[in-house]
Each structure stands twice: as C-alpha cells, then as structure tokens.
Design a protein around this motif. Structure first.
Motif, short mmCIF file in Angstrom:
data_model
loop_
_atom_site.label_atom_id
_atom_site.label_comp_id
_atom_site.label_asym_id
_atom_site.label_seq_id
_atom_site.Cartn_x
_atom_site.Cartn_y
_atom_site.Cartn_z
N PRO A 61 -11.31 34.18 -3.41
CA PRO A 61 -11.85 32.85 -3.10
C PRO A 61 -11.63 32.45 -1.65
CG PRO A 61 -9.84 32.67 -4.40
CD PRO A 61 -10.21 34.12 -4.40
N TRP A 62 -10.54 32.90 -1.05
CA TRP A 62 -10.29 32.59 0.35
C TRP A 62 -11.32 33.28 1.24
CZ3 TRP A 62 -7.21 28.67 0.82
CH2 TRP A 62 -6.23 28.45 -0.16
N CYS A 63 -11.78 34.45 0.81
CA CYS A 63 -12.83 35.15 1.55
C CYS A 63 -14.16 34.40 1.47
CB CYS A 63 -13.01 36.57 1.02
SG CYS A 63 -11.57 37.63 1.30
N PHE A 64 -14.42 33.77 0.31
CA PHE A 64 -15.62 32.96 0.16
C PHE A 64 -15.56 31.79 1.15
CE2 PHE A 64 -18.36 30.54 -3.21
CZ PHE A 64 -19.49 30.71 -2.42
N LEU A 65 -14.41 31.15 1.24
CA LEU A 65 -14.23 30.08 2.22
C LEU A 65 -14.37 30.62 3.65
CD1 LEU A 65 -11.17 28.23 0.64
CD2 LEU A 65 -13.45 27.26 0.96
N GLY A 66 -13.78 31.78 3.90
CA GLY A 66 -13.88 32.36 5.24
C GLY A 66 -15.30 32.68 5.62
N MET A 67 -16.08 33.19 4.65
CA MET A 67 -17.48 33.48 4.92
C MET A 67 -18.24 32.21 5.26
SD MET A 67 -20.57 34.43 2.38
CE MET A 67 -20.59 32.66 2.07
N ARG A 68 -17.99 31.15 4.47
CA ARG A 68 -18.67 29.87 4.72
C ARG A 68 -18.36 29.37 6.12
NH1 ARG A 68 -22.95 27.81 3.49
NH2 ARG A 68 -23.03 27.87 5.75
N ASN A 69 -17.10 29.46 6.53
CA ASN A 69 -16.71 28.98 7.84
C ASN A 69 -17.31 29.84 8.96
OD1 ASN A 69 -15.22 26.97 6.63
ND2 ASN A 69 -13.28 28.09 6.74
N LEU A 70 -17.36 31.15 8.73
CA LEU A 70 -17.96 32.02 9.75
C LEU A 70 -19.46 31.74 9.88
CD1 LEU A 70 -17.64 34.38 11.73
CD2 LEU A 70 -18.16 35.92 9.82
N THR A 101 -18.85 41.93 18.52
CA THR A 101 -18.82 42.39 17.13
C THR A 101 -17.67 41.72 16.39
OG1 THR A 101 -19.76 44.54 17.72
CG2 THR A 101 -18.59 44.38 15.62
N VAL A 102 -18.00 41.15 15.24
CA VAL A 102 -16.99 40.54 14.37
C VAL A 102 -16.97 41.32 13.06
CG1 VAL A 102 -16.23 38.46 13.19
CG2 VAL A 102 -17.40 38.27 15.39
N GLN A 103 -15.89 42.04 12.83
CA GLN A 103 -15.72 42.77 11.59
C GLN A 103 -14.92 41.88 10.63
OE1 GLN A 103 -13.69 46.20 13.11
NE2 GLN A 103 -15.57 47.37 13.37
N VAL A 104 -15.44 41.73 9.41
CA VAL A 104 -14.78 40.88 8.43
C VAL A 104 -14.34 41.75 7.25
CG1 VAL A 104 -14.92 38.79 7.04
CG2 VAL A 104 -16.39 39.05 9.06
N TYR A 105 -13.03 41.87 7.08
CA TYR A 105 -12.49 42.56 5.92
C TYR A 105 -12.34 41.54 4.80
CZ TYR A 105 -11.67 46.76 8.64
OH TYR A 105 -11.85 47.88 9.41
N SER A 106 -12.94 41.83 3.66
CA SER A 106 -12.92 40.86 2.56
C SER A 106 -13.18 41.56 1.24
CB SER A 106 -13.99 39.78 2.78
OG SER A 106 -15.29 40.31 2.56
N ASP A 107 -12.94 40.81 0.16
CA ASP A 107 -13.28 41.28 -1.18
C ASP A 107 -14.08 40.17 -1.86
OD1 ASP A 107 -13.49 42.75 -3.48
OD2 ASP A 107 -11.33 42.93 -3.84
N GLY A 137 -3.84 41.26 3.74
CA GLY A 137 -4.49 40.13 3.10
C GLY A 137 -5.82 39.84 3.73
N VAL A 138 -6.69 39.21 2.97
CA VAL A 138 -8.03 38.89 3.45
C VAL A 138 -8.35 37.43 3.13
CG1 VAL A 138 -8.97 41.22 3.40
CG2 VAL A 138 -8.92 39.93 1.29
N PRO A 139 -9.32 36.86 3.91
CA PRO A 139 -10.16 37.49 4.91
C PRO A 139 -9.38 37.81 6.19
CG PRO A 139 -10.56 35.15 4.95
CD PRO A 139 -9.64 35.41 3.78
N CYS A 140 -9.85 38.84 6.87
CA CYS A 140 -9.29 39.21 8.16
C CYS A 140 -10.46 39.48 9.09
CB CYS A 140 -8.42 40.45 8.02
SG CYS A 140 -7.66 40.98 9.58
N PHE A 141 -10.50 38.76 10.20
CA PHE A 141 -11.58 38.88 11.17
C PHE A 141 -11.06 39.66 12.39
CE2 PHE A 141 -11.89 34.94 8.83
CZ PHE A 141 -13.21 34.87 8.43
N ILE A 142 -11.78 40.69 12.77
CA ILE A 142 -11.40 41.47 13.95
C ILE A 142 -12.54 41.37 14.96
CG2 ILE A 142 -10.76 43.71 14.86
CD1 ILE A 142 -9.59 44.40 12.18
N LEU A 143 -12.22 40.82 16.12
CA LEU A 143 -13.21 40.60 17.16
C LEU A 143 -13.12 41.70 18.20
CD1 LEU A 143 -12.87 37.86 15.71
CD2 LEU A 143 -13.17 36.73 17.92
N ILE A 156 -7.90 37.65 13.57
CA ILE A 156 -7.73 36.30 13.04
C ILE A 156 -7.59 36.44 11.53
CG2 ILE A 156 -8.71 34.00 12.81
CD1 ILE A 156 -10.43 34.61 15.26
N SER A 157 -6.47 36.00 11.01
CA SER A 157 -6.21 36.15 9.57
C SER A 157 -6.40 34.84 8.83
CB SER A 157 -4.77 36.65 9.36
OG SER A 157 -4.59 37.93 9.95
#
Length: 224
Positions: free
Chosen positions: A16-25, A6-12, A183-189, A195-196
C-alpha cells in the motif's frame, strides 16, 4: 528543466505504501514536465514464500500483525493518508494475498513498450488490488489489467503461460537486495540518489529538480 533524468522505482503491487508512492510520483511528474524524467518500474517481491495460488489475506495479515486491532490501525492510517492524495483504499474487498512474480513479469514486459505504458499497467494493478479487491496473482486478472492498460491480451496470456521474463525479474530482485534495498517504495534517481518511502510529491519534485540541475552542470557525482 531540459535534461531528462531516469527514476527507477522499486515496488511491489501489493504494497500500500508503494501505491501511495506511485500516486505522489505521478503528481510530481507534470510539475517537472513529462519530458523531464523517464520512470522505470523495478520489481521487489515482499514475500516470495507465498505460493503461486496465494493465501487467505485475513489469516496472512494476522500472522504478520498479530491482532485485528493492529491491522485495523494500520489500515486506518493508510486510508487517511490515501484520502489526502485522492486514493481510496478498500482493504475489506481484498480476500487473497497473492504471489506477485507473474505481475512483475508482466510489468517487465510492459517496460519494453515504453515508460508510459509500463506506468499505466502498474497503476492499473494497484487499483485492481487495493480498490477492487482483485487477485493480482490470478492470470485472468493480470491479462485483463494488461488489456486495460492498452496492451495485447493474447500476448499477455502467452507470456504468463510460459517462463518469459521470470529470470529477468528474479535477477532484478536479487540485485535490489544486493544494493541494500530492504523496503519499498524506493526511488533511485540517475542510479545515484536514493529516496526511500512514500514521500510527498513535493519532496520527489524537489529531488528530481536538484538531480536534473546537477546533471545539466555535469556534477552528478557531488552531493545535493
């Protein structure tokens, strides 16, 4: 990889960094296999003090950055990073800095329809805000995004016109703060490994593989 994690992604959705994080995920997801992980999107509200109707974005950004030059420098950096992963930011199109509570309520509801539907909605909201300049605090816009993501428009509007999931979202935001997420994005595995930041797809892929391997061996409590 045979053991899903399970990968939980905290974001808003206005980050814009969350948009990049989503793209990378999303780039990492097929590399590890679509059945290798379950993605859950969790709320983080960058500025809960923005009123329900939103505020003028230019004035809001000036209050945060202090000058147009600093805003332009930040936008230029984000455009460059976005181009590297196939994202085109259109910051000039954005006129409103919205309150994102309603967007998070909709994302929470989408999670009940499964991780793929929820991810589709999150992606649609990011595109609406950062590429189309739409006000993702506006309920008509939110209903349209939900419809575009394959959800029922009438149910989405009914949800937004009530307080449905408001308590759930606010409790999740408070829980994130108690966990020390600032701060976000923050990924919790697997509820263990954090992973911040908007890390490259390769970094996310490697971490996911390592955690999955630990899970298969029953060694999740050990560092990797």
């Amino acid at each position: 990889m045979t053991t899903p994690i399970t990968v939980q992604v905290y974001s808003d959705v206005v980050c814009p960094w969350c948009f990049l994080g989503m793209r990378n995920l999303l780039d990492a997801w097929p590399r590890v296999g679509h059945d290798a992980m379950k993605v859950e999107w969790r709320p983080f509200i960058l500025d809960p003090n923005i009123p329900a109707g939103g505020v003028d974005r230019q004035q809001y950004m000036l209050s945060k950055f202090g000058s147009k030059e600093r805003i332009d420098a930040a936008h230029d950096r984000l455009r460059e990073m976005g181009a590297q992963v196939g994202l085109a930011f259109d910051f000039d199109a954005i006129k409103v800095s919205p309150n994102t509570l309603d967007a998070h309520r909709l994302i929470h509801w989408a999670g009940r329809h499964g991780p793929e539907r929820q991810s589709a909605l999150v992606a649609r909201l990011f595109r609406a805000y950062f590429q189309e300049g739409k006000d993702v605090g506006n309920r008509d816009v939110l209903v349209q995004c939900a419809t575009d993501a394959g959800m029922d428009a009438a149910h989405a509007r009914e949800l937004l016109e009530t307080d449905a999931h408001r308590k759930d979202v606010l409790e999740a935001v408070a829980a994130a703060q108690r966990m020390g997420i600032t701060g976000v994005p923050c990924f919790i595995l697997e509820n263990r490994y954090v992973i911040s930041g908007a890390q490259p797809a390769e970094v996310l892929e490697d971490a996911i593989r390592q955690v999955a391997a630990l899970k298969e061996r029953g060694k999740l409590d050990k560092d990797f």
